[in-house]
Design a protein around this motif. Structure first.
Motif, PDB file in Angstrom:
ATOM      1  N   GLY A  49       4.231   5.238  -5.667  1.00 54.99           N
ATOM      2  CA  GLY A  49       4.214   5.131  -7.125  1.00 54.99           C
ATOM      3  C   GLY A  49       3.313   6.167  -7.769  1.00 54.99           C
ATOM      4  O   GLY A  49       3.652   6.742  -8.814  1.00 54.99           O
ATOM      5  N   VAL A  50       2.160   6.407  -7.166  1.00 57.28           N
ATOM      6  CA  VAL A  50       1.242   7.424  -7.683  1.00 57.28           C
ATOM      7  C   VAL A  50       1.886   8.809  -7.608  1.00 57.28           C
ATOM      8  O   VAL A  50       1.816   9.598  -8.563  1.00 57.28           O
ATOM      9  CB  VAL A  50      -0.091   7.397  -6.911  1.00 57.28           C
ATOM     10  N   VAL A  51       2.519   9.104  -6.475  1.00 55.22           N
ATOM     11  CA  VAL A  51       3.187  10.402  -6.318  1.00 55.22           C
ATOM     12  C   VAL A  51       4.322  10.546  -7.335  1.00 55.22           C
ATOM     13  O   VAL A  51       4.495  11.602  -7.955  1.00 55.22           O
ATOM     14  CB  VAL A  51       3.723  10.562  -4.882  1.00 55.22           C
TER      15      VAL A  51
ATOM     16  N   ALA B  77      -1.600  16.873  -2.144  1.00 57.61           N
ATOM     17  CA  ALA B  77      -2.711  16.650  -1.214  1.00 57.61           C
ATOM     18  C   ALA B  77      -2.967  15.158  -1.033  1.00 57.61           C
ATOM     19  O   ALA B  77      -3.261  14.700   0.079  1.00 57.61           O
ATOM     20  CB  ALA B  77      -3.971  17.345  -1.734  1.00 57.61           C
ATOM     21  N   TYR B  78      -2.851  14.404  -2.114  1.00 59.23           N
ATOM     22  CA  TYR B  78      -2.985  12.939  -2.036  1.00 59.23           C
ATOM     23  C   TYR B  78      -1.898  12.357  -1.141  1.00 59.23           C
ATOM     24  O   TYR B  78      -2.171  11.530  -0.266  1.00 59.23           O
ATOM     25  CB  TYR B  78      -2.911  12.362  -3.445  1.00 59.23           C
ATOM     26  N   ALA B  79      -0.652  12.806  -1.347  1.00 64.94           N
ATOM     27  CA  ALA B  79       0.464  12.276  -0.561  1.00 64.94           C
ATOM     28  C   ALA B  79       0.321  12.606   0.917  1.00 64.94           C
ATOM     29  O   ALA B  79       0.634  11.786   1.785  1.00 64.94           O
ATOM     30  CB  ALA B  79       1.784  12.825  -1.096  1.00 64.94           C
ATOM     31  N   ALA B  80      -0.167  13.820   1.210  1.00 65.33           N
ATOM     32  CA  ALA B  80      -0.283  14.280   2.595  1.00 65.33           C
ATOM     33  C   ALA B  80      -1.636  13.963   3.218  1.00 65.33           C
ATOM     34  O   ALA B  80      -1.848  14.224   4.402  1.00 65.33           O
ATOM     35  CB  ALA B  80      -0.038  15.783   2.667  1.00 65.33           C
ATOM     36  N   ARG B  81      -2.566  13.434   2.394  1.00 60.51           N
ATOM     37  CA  ARG B  81      -3.926  13.154   2.869  1.00 60.51           C
ATOM     38  C   ARG B  81      -4.539  14.423   3.463  1.00 60.51           C
ATOM     39  O   ARG B  81      -5.051  14.430   4.586  1.00 60.51           O
ATOM     40  CB  ARG B  81      -3.914  12.012   3.900  1.00 60.51           C
ATOM     41  N   ASP B  82      -4.506  15.495   2.673  1.00 58.13           N
ATOM     42  CA  ASP B  82      -4.897  16.826   3.143  1.00 58.13           C
ATOM     43  C   ASP B  82      -6.246  17.227   2.550  1.00 58.13           C
ATOM     44  O   ASP B  82      -6.320  17.671   1.403  1.00 58.13           O
ATOM     45  CB  ASP B  82      -3.821  17.833   2.742  1.00 58.13           C
TER      46      ASP B  82
ATOM     47  N   LEU C  26       0.832  -1.205   0.000  1.00 55.88           N
ATOM     48  CA  LEU C  26       0.000   0.000   0.000  1.00 55.88           C
ATOM     49  C   LEU C  26       0.869   1.260   0.000  1.00 55.88           C
ATOM     50  O   LEU C  26       0.585   2.225  -0.720  1.00 55.88           O
ATOM     51  CB  LEU C  26      -0.931   0.004   1.213  1.00 55.88           C
ATOM     52  N   ASP C  27       1.919   1.241   0.824  1.00 56.30           N
ATOM     53  CA  ASP C  27       2.840   2.387   0.851  1.00 56.30           C
ATOM     54  C   ASP C  27       3.531   2.561  -0.499  1.00 56.30           C
ATOM     55  O   ASP C  27       3.700   3.686  -0.983  1.00 56.30           O
ATOM     56  CB  ASP C  27       3.887   2.209   1.950  1.00 56.30           C
ATOM     57  N   ASP C  28       3.932   1.447  -1.099  1.00 55.91           N
ATOM     58  CA  ASP C  28       4.594   1.516  -2.396  1.00 55.91           C
ATOM     59  C   ASP C  28       3.637   2.036  -3.472  1.00 55.91           C
ATOM     60  O   ASP C  28       4.052   2.768  -4.385  1.00 55.91           O
ATOM     61  CB  ASP C  28       5.113   0.134  -2.805  1.00 55.91           C
TER      62      ASP C  28
ATOM     63  N   THR D 288      -9.076  12.175  -3.708  1.00 55.32           N
ATOM     64  CA  THR D 288      -8.302  12.214  -2.472  1.00 55.32           C
ATOM     65  C   THR D 288      -9.196  12.545  -1.284  1.00 55.32           C
ATOM     66  O   THR D 288      -9.080  11.937  -0.208  1.00 55.32           O
ATOM     67  CB  THR D 288      -7.167  13.250  -2.586  1.00 55.32           C
ATOM     68  N   LEU D 289     -10.087  13.502  -1.462  1.00 59.78           N
ATOM     69  CA  LEU D 289     -11.003  13.866  -0.384  1.00 59.78           C
ATOM     70  C   LEU D 289     -11.869  12.671   0.005  1.00 59.78           C
ATOM     71  O   LEU D 289     -12.099  12.412   1.198  1.00 59.78           O
ATOM     72  CB  LEU D 289     -11.877  15.043  -0.804  1.00 59.78           C
TER      73      LEU D 289
END
Length: 238
Positions: A16-18, A134-139, A10-12, A226-227
């Motif tokens: 990968g998306v970022v 925002a996706y990476a930071a879950r913001d 999941l982390d990978d 992301t939201l």
């Protein structure tokens, strides 16, 4: 699959998306520069490099599919995988639009000067980069901010399109008045050629504006997914 390995995957996936987002933003930078400068070599580099983005997309798509099929994630993990699947699709489409932009400059120079491709391109690129961040930071706050900025960007695109059409009409009027004043009936063929060239330039400029607007829309899509991933909130999905 051990749960430790599952968490790592999941982390990978997120990484990968970022990483794909970073690559797409770099390609978009080059595409805007090519559109502004008419740099044919740079444009070719963007266009020929699109297959690398496609390969990354397919690899991440496969990873999402495997995680869904083999792990059957639930709750937050399920939203992460589903959002990632959607986001990489938006990023792949941004890369496709970047290849369009790169091609608009052409060997004769950049896009019609009535369109400030550099500033519009930088703004669209910033929206994509911010959405990926925002996706990476879950913001969630950043997601809503990106969606709010899109209205202003749409208005800028509308004004740019109007400016291009207005310049076309004014140039055609000036040619007609000059021909009438000279009484030169034989100048019609030349005027037709000039009008055809102007129409081609205007059409290209309008396509550039349309594609930049679509890039910003994809940034909003990324923010929306992301939201939903973070807060299970679908308010931005449309």
């Amino acid at each position: 699959m051990p749960r430790e390995n599952y968490r790592e995957r999941l982390d990978d996936l997120r990484d990968g998306v970022v990483g794909m987002g970073d690559t797409v933003c770099d390609r978009l930078d080059d595409a805007v520069e090519a559109a502004v400068s008419g740099d044919d070599d740079l444009a070719r580099s963007v266009i020929e490099g699109d297959h690398e983005v496609n390969e990354t997309y397919l690899a991440l798509e496969d990873e999402c599919t495997e995680l869904l099929a083999l792990q059957q994630p639930v709750a937050g993990d399920l939203r992460l995988v589903a959002a990632s699947f959607k986001i990489i699709t938006d990023l792949e489409r941004v890369a496709d639009l970047a290849t369009n932009l790169a091609d608009y400059g052409g060997p004769e120079g950049g896009v019609h000067p009535a369109v400030d491709v550099r500033r519009l391109g930088e703004a669209a690129r910033e929206m994509v980069a911010d959405a990926v961040a925002a996706y990476a930071a879950r913001d969630p706050d950043a997601c809503r901010d990106i969606a709010a900025r899109n209205d202003d960007f749409d208005e800028r695109c509308r004004r740019a399109s109007e400016a291009v059409v207005r310049e076309l009409l004014e140039a055609d009027r000036a040619r007609t008045e000059a021909r009438d004043a000279d009484g030169d009936a034989d100048g019609g063929a030349t005027d037709d050629e000039a009008l055809e060239a102007s129409l081609d330039e205007v059409s290209q400029a309008l396509l550039a504006v349309r594609d930049l607007e679509r890039i910003a829309d994809h940034a909003v899509n990324i923010a929306a997914r992301t939201l939903y991933m973070v807060e299970n909130d679908d308010e931005l999905i449309y």
